[in-house]
Design an enzyme around this catalytic site. Sequence first.
Site: not given
Length: 252
Positions: A50, A52, A111, A197
């Site tokens: 999921r 953001d 990522y 992040r």
Amino acid sequence: MNRYFIYLAYNGACYCGWQRQPNGRSVQQCLEEVLSTVLRQVVSVVGAGRTDAGVHARMTVAHFDTFEAVADLSQLTDKLNRMLPKDIAVYKIVAVNKTAHARFDALSRTYKYFITDRKNPFDYGWTCRMSLRNIHFERMNEACKILFDYSDFTSFSKLHTDVRTNNCRILEASWSRDGETWIFTIRADRFLRNMVRAIAGTLLEVGRGKITVQDFRHIIEARDRCRAGASVPAEGLALVDVTYPNSIFVNY
């Protein structure tokens, strides 16, 4: 029922994230609407993760079911690409076992976070622009090695989420340079909300000398989000790969 994995990419700038939301347009919603139209049945998709709001996916995976087998998966791919918005693209669709799950069967997710201090209109929206003056990336890579010593990453998780555990297994984490761009690559068996992040933002504090490498270790051990650094902006983050065991694919 017949189950399929759909491999796709999207620019997340105009979406409230992957998951359906009551107050915004999501990637999941767009994909479900177009699939339902093309297949002439109500279709639900389940994503590998999921992302953001504002986060991109250069490659991600979702699964969906159909009542009847799809005769030509390449043709379905072409139809979807003609109907989907220009910021969502389908790479391929493959048949999988009926119990295969895009989220729970994933072995790893990767990522990348992109930062630069140069203004480039062709990187706009994909790369986070910030000052890189006096940032020591070697020190940040020292801190990256500490991530492998731990499994509980509560300090880098968004608060009050619905997950049962904050344990993750980090498989790869490092900063590297490509021309004028620095790239943070991180691969794990799973990620918590906002985790990448938050880690990147805290590592940048190490690089700027605001905290030490040993402080970074103490932040992880504290299991307290308030101890970690601020999250970096969403625009520089992209999901780039999801891996699965070969056994879940039909005709393997």
